[in-house]
Write a protein that holds these residues in place. Structure first.
Motif, PDB file in Angstrom:
ATOM      1  N   ILE A 191       7.712  50.742 -85.223  1.00  0.00           N
ATOM      2  CA  ILE A 191       7.696  51.614 -86.374  1.00  0.00           C
ATOM      3  C   ILE A 191       9.031  51.796 -87.223  1.00  0.00           C
ATOM      4  CG2 ILE A 191       7.266  53.937 -86.803  1.00  0.00           C
ATOM      5  CD1 ILE A 191       5.255  53.687 -84.577  1.00  0.00           C
ATOM      6  N   SER A 192       9.996  51.755 -86.268  1.00  0.00           N
ATOM      7  CA  SER A 192      11.575  51.790 -87.133  1.00  0.00           C
ATOM      8  C   SER A 192      11.714  50.865 -88.046  1.00  0.00           C
ATOM      9  CB  SER A 192      12.618  52.152 -85.973  1.00  0.00           C
ATOM     10  OG  SER A 192      12.461  53.230 -85.296  1.00  0.00           O
ATOM     11  N   ILE A 193      11.531  49.688 -87.381  1.00  0.00           N
ATOM     12  CA  ILE A 193      11.938  48.565 -88.486  1.00  0.00           C
ATOM     13  C   ILE A 193      10.616  48.379 -89.710  1.00  0.00           C
ATOM     14  CG2 ILE A 193      11.674  45.917 -88.467  1.00  0.00           C
ATOM     15  CD1 ILE A 193      14.006  46.946 -87.257  1.00  0.00           C
ATOM     16  N   ALA A 194       9.703  48.864 -89.423  1.00  0.00           N
ATOM     17  CA  ALA A 194       8.557  48.837 -90.734  1.00  0.00           C
ATOM     18  C   ALA A 194       9.037  50.146 -91.635  1.00  0.00           C
ATOM     19  CB  ALA A 194       7.300  49.163 -90.016  1.00  0.00           C
ATOM     20  N   THR A 195       9.468  51.064 -91.220  1.00  0.00           N
ATOM     21  CA  THR A 195       9.912  52.266 -92.014  1.00  0.00           C
ATOM     22  C   THR A 195      11.102  51.607 -92.862  1.00  0.00           C
ATOM     23  OG1 THR A 195      11.142  53.464 -90.427  1.00  0.00           O
ATOM     24  CG2 THR A 195       8.758  54.156 -91.022  1.00  0.00           C
ATOM     25  N   ASP A 221       9.211  51.569 -71.992  1.00  0.00           N
ATOM     26  CA  ASP A 221       9.528  50.410 -72.211  1.00  0.00           C
ATOM     27  C   ASP A 221       8.419  50.177 -73.432  1.00  0.00           C
ATOM     28  OD1 ASP A 221      11.508  50.025 -70.639  1.00  0.00           O
ATOM     29  OD2 ASP A 221      10.539  48.730 -69.128  1.00  0.00           O
ATOM     30  N   ILE A 222       7.064  50.596 -73.100  1.00  0.00           N
ATOM     31  CA  ILE A 222       6.020  50.502 -74.025  1.00  0.00           C
ATOM     32  C   ILE A 222       6.562  51.375 -75.243  1.00  0.00           C
ATOM     33  CG2 ILE A 222       3.688  50.985 -74.671  1.00  0.00           C
ATOM     34  CD1 ILE A 222       3.315  49.990 -71.634  1.00  0.00           C
ATOM     35  N   ALA A 223       6.690  52.719 -75.059  1.00  0.00           N
ATOM     36  CA  ALA A 223       7.179  53.468 -76.037  1.00  0.00           C
ATOM     37  C   ALA A 223       8.444  52.960 -77.034  1.00  0.00           C
ATOM     38  CB  ALA A 223       7.447  54.726 -75.697  1.00  0.00           C
ATOM     39  N   MET A 224       9.393  52.185 -76.122  1.00  0.00           N
ATOM     40  CA  MET A 224      10.540  51.674 -77.013  1.00  0.00           C
ATOM     41  C   MET A 224      10.041  50.440 -77.780  1.00  0.00           C
ATOM     42  SD  MET A 224      13.663  49.680 -75.164  1.00  0.00           S
ATOM     43  CE  MET A 224      12.797  48.583 -74.708  1.00  0.00           C
ATOM     44  N   ILE A 225       9.250  49.704 -77.490  1.00  0.00           N
ATOM     45  CA  ILE A 225       8.523  48.586 -78.184  1.00  0.00           C
ATOM     46  C   ILE A 225       7.944  49.143 -79.287  1.00  0.00           C
ATOM     47  CG2 ILE A 225       7.101  46.831 -78.261  1.00  0.00           C
ATOM     48  CD1 ILE A 225       7.996  46.212 -75.384  1.00  0.00           C
ATOM     49  N   ILE A 226       6.929  50.244 -79.154  1.00  0.00           N
ATOM     50  CA  ILE A 226       6.377  50.714 -80.369  1.00  0.00           C
ATOM     51  C   ILE A 226       7.339  51.474 -81.409  1.00  0.00           C
ATOM     52  CG2 ILE A 226       4.608  52.339 -81.156  1.00  0.00           C
ATOM     53  CD1 ILE A 226       3.103  51.753 -78.246  1.00  0.00           C
ATOM     54  N   SER A 227       8.265  52.137 -80.802  1.00  0.00           N
ATOM     55  CA  SER A 227       9.199  53.051 -81.773  1.00  0.00           C
ATOM     56  C   SER A 227      10.092  51.920 -82.588  1.00  0.00           C
ATOM     57  CB  SER A 227       9.783  54.033 -81.173  1.00  0.00           C
ATOM     58  OG  SER A 227      10.642  53.640 -80.258  1.00  0.00           O
ATOM     59  N   PHE A 228      10.397  50.878 -81.911  1.00  0.00           N
ATOM     60  CA  PHE A 228      11.062  49.896 -82.630  1.00  0.00           C
ATOM     61  C   PHE A 228      10.396  49.184 -83.439  1.00  0.00           C
ATOM     62  CE2 PHE A 228      12.395  45.330 -82.805  1.00  0.00           C
ATOM     63  CZ  PHE A 228      13.721  45.901 -83.210  1.00  0.00           C
ATOM     64  N   ILE A 237      12.131  48.705 -93.553  1.00  0.00           N
ATOM     65  CA  ILE A 237      11.821  47.560 -94.512  1.00  0.00           C
ATOM     66  C   ILE A 237      10.938  48.306 -95.667  1.00  0.00           C
ATOM     67  CG2 ILE A 237      10.273  45.512 -94.845  1.00  0.00           C
ATOM     68  CD1 ILE A 237      10.946  44.775 -92.149  1.00  0.00           C
ATOM     69  N   MET A 238      10.066  49.242 -95.397  1.00  0.00           N
ATOM     70  CA  MET A 238       9.317  49.943 -96.459  1.00  0.00           C
ATOM     71  C   MET A 238      10.384  50.758 -97.341  1.00  0.00           C
ATOM     72  SD  MET A 238       5.968  51.111 -94.264  1.00  0.00           S
ATOM     73  CE  MET A 238       5.764  52.423 -95.452  1.00  0.00           C
ATOM     74  N   GLY A 239      11.350  51.402 -96.691  1.00  0.00           N
ATOM     75  CA  GLY A 239      12.173  52.302 -97.341  1.00  0.00           C
ATOM     76  C   GLY A 239      13.094  51.078 -98.491  1.00  0.00           C
ATOM     77  N   GLN A 240      13.212  49.903 -98.028  1.00  0.00           N
ATOM     78  CA  GLN A 240      14.133  48.926 -98.830  1.00  0.00           C
ATOM     79  C   GLN A 240      13.485  48.472-100.038  1.00  0.00           C
ATOM     80  OE1 GLN A 240      17.531  48.314 -98.313  1.00  0.00           O
ATOM     81  NE2 GLN A 240      17.455  49.837 -96.882  1.00  0.00           N
ATOM     82  N   VAL A 241      12.005  48.391 -99.687  1.00  0.00           N
ATOM     83  CA  VAL A 241      11.461  47.533-100.749  1.00  0.00           C
ATOM     84  C   VAL A 241      10.886  48.629-101.548  1.00  0.00           C
ATOM     85  CG1 VAL A 241       8.997  46.422-101.226  1.00  0.00           C
ATOM     86  CG2 VAL A 241      10.261  46.027 -99.173  1.00  0.00           C
ATOM     87  N   VAL A 274      12.797  59.185 -89.312  1.00  0.00           N
ATOM     88  CA  VAL A 274      13.745  59.909 -88.414  1.00  0.00           C
ATOM     89  C   VAL A 274      13.017  60.150 -87.194  1.00  0.00           C
ATOM     90  CG1 VAL A 274      15.032  61.843 -88.072  1.00  0.00           C
ATOM     91  CG2 VAL A 274      14.970  61.078 -90.133  1.00  0.00           C
ATOM     92  N   LEU A 275      11.908  60.537 -87.180  1.00  0.00           N
ATOM     93  CA  LEU A 275      11.177  60.614 -85.758  1.00  0.00           C
ATOM     94  C   LEU A 275      10.790  59.526 -84.808  1.00  0.00           C
ATOM     95  CD1 LEU A 275       9.735  62.601 -83.824  1.00  0.00           C
ATOM     96  CD2 LEU A 275       7.624  62.094 -85.044  1.00  0.00           C
ATOM     97  N   SER A 276      10.759  58.122 -85.635  1.00  0.00           N
ATOM     98  CA  SER A 276      10.596  56.972 -84.937  1.00  0.00           C
ATOM     99  C   SER A 276      12.004  56.664 -84.550  1.00  0.00           C
ATOM    100  CB  SER A 276       9.935  56.003 -86.116  1.00  0.00           C
ATOM    101  OG  SER A 276      10.794  55.668 -87.127  1.00  0.00           O
ATOM    102  N   SER A 277      13.063  56.901 -85.376  1.00  0.00           N
ATOM    103  CA  SER A 277      14.447  56.450 -84.890  1.00  0.00           C
ATOM    104  C   SER A 277      14.846  57.283 -83.556  1.00  0.00           C
ATOM    105  CB  SER A 277      15.331  56.689 -85.977  1.00  0.00           C
ATOM    106  OG  SER A 277      15.228  55.954 -87.005  1.00  0.00           O
ATOM    107  N   ALA A 278      14.514  58.629 -83.673  1.00  0.00           N
ATOM    108  CA  ALA A 278      14.800  59.657 -82.628  1.00  0.00           C
ATOM    109  C   ALA A 278      14.146  59.279 -81.071  1.00  0.00           C
ATOM    110  CB  ALA A 278      14.297  60.984 -82.842  1.00  0.00           C
ATOM    111  N   VAL A 279      13.014  58.822 -81.358  1.00  0.00           N
ATOM    112  CA  VAL A 279      12.039  58.347 -80.161  1.00  0.00           C
ATOM    113  C   VAL A 279      12.850  56.977 -79.716  1.00  0.00           C
ATOM    114  CG1 VAL A 279       9.742  57.444 -79.571  1.00  0.00           C
ATOM    115  CG2 VAL A 279       9.855  59.639 -80.884  1.00  0.00           C
ATOM    116  N   LEU A 280      13.244  56.117 -80.619  1.00  0.00           N
ATOM    117  CA  LEU A 280      13.772  54.861 -80.175  1.00  0.00           C
ATOM    118  C   LEU A 280      15.049  55.068 -79.533  1.00  0.00           C
ATOM    119  CD1 LEU A 280      13.675  51.550 -80.283  1.00  0.00           C
ATOM    120  CD2 LEU A 280      15.042  51.894 -82.704  1.00  0.00           C
ATOM    121  N   ILE A 281      15.883  55.921 -80.016  1.00  0.00           N
ATOM    122  CA  ILE A 281      17.053  56.129 -79.330  1.00  0.00           C
ATOM    123  C   ILE A 281      16.870  56.872 -77.873  1.00  0.00           C
ATOM    124  CG2 ILE A 281      19.025  57.797 -79.348  1.00  0.00           C
ATOM    125  CD1 ILE A 281      19.055  57.209 -82.228  1.00  0.00           C
TER     126      ILE A 281
END
Length: 158
Positions: free
Chosen positions: A102-106, A93-100, A108-112, A127-134
């Motif tokens: 990071i995924s949102i931050a990347t 659960d903690i890893a899920m929150i952290i990867s979430f 947003i950064m990619g859109q900006v 991609v790594l943060s998305s893989a960890v999130l999944i």
């Protein structure tokens, strides 16, 4: 009993391999036929191991239902809505929150700044943060669920 334990172990292993196959998506931005093929094969492996993982999880669930009393079958909430139910689930659960985050931050950064997508390190982190999130979302649902509680009783009785 050992057969049931192997179903759960294989389910988690196949879901891990499925999530790791997403790392092949890093090669999608490369304009090379071989790199595009690697990306395509990674997508196929993702879905293949995802199906295998959920099939093994289904087999474990069926094994649990066949080996428990009727009263035990209906106990417990679905794992997706339960948080921090055991030590392994807390880590997931903690890893899920952290990867979430990071995924949102990347995202947003990619859109900006779309130029970041040309950076291979940025793509790898994204991609790594998305893989960890999944993977951690799947582990959150499994490790907090009824089937995993039954798995723990099997492993404790060994």
């Amino acid at each position: 009993m050992k057969k049931g334990i192997q179903y759960m172990k294989r389910a988690i292993l196949f879901l891990l391999i499925s999530s790791l196959a997403l790392l092949c998506a890093v090669f999608d931005s490369v304009d090379n036929g071989v790199a595009k093929s690697i990306s395509f094969i990674g997508g196929l492996l993702f879905f293949l191991f995802l199906l295998l993982g959920y099939f093994m999880f289904y087999r474990f669930s069926k094994f649990r239902k066949e080996n428990t009393e009727r009263a035990e079958k209906t106990n417990g909430k679905p794992g997706i809505i339960v948080f921090f139910s055991n030590s392994q689930a807390k880590k997931a659960d903690i890893a899920m929150i952290i990867s979430f985050v990071i995924s949102i931050a990347t995202l947003i950064m990619g859109q900006v700044n779309p130029a970041l997508h040309a950076n291979i390190l940025f793509n790898l982190i994204s991609v790594l943060s998305s893989a960890v999130l999944i993977f951690t979302i799947q582990m959150h649902a499994i490790l907090n669920g009824v089937n995993y509680r039954y798995y723990l009783t099997l492993t404790e009785s060994k």
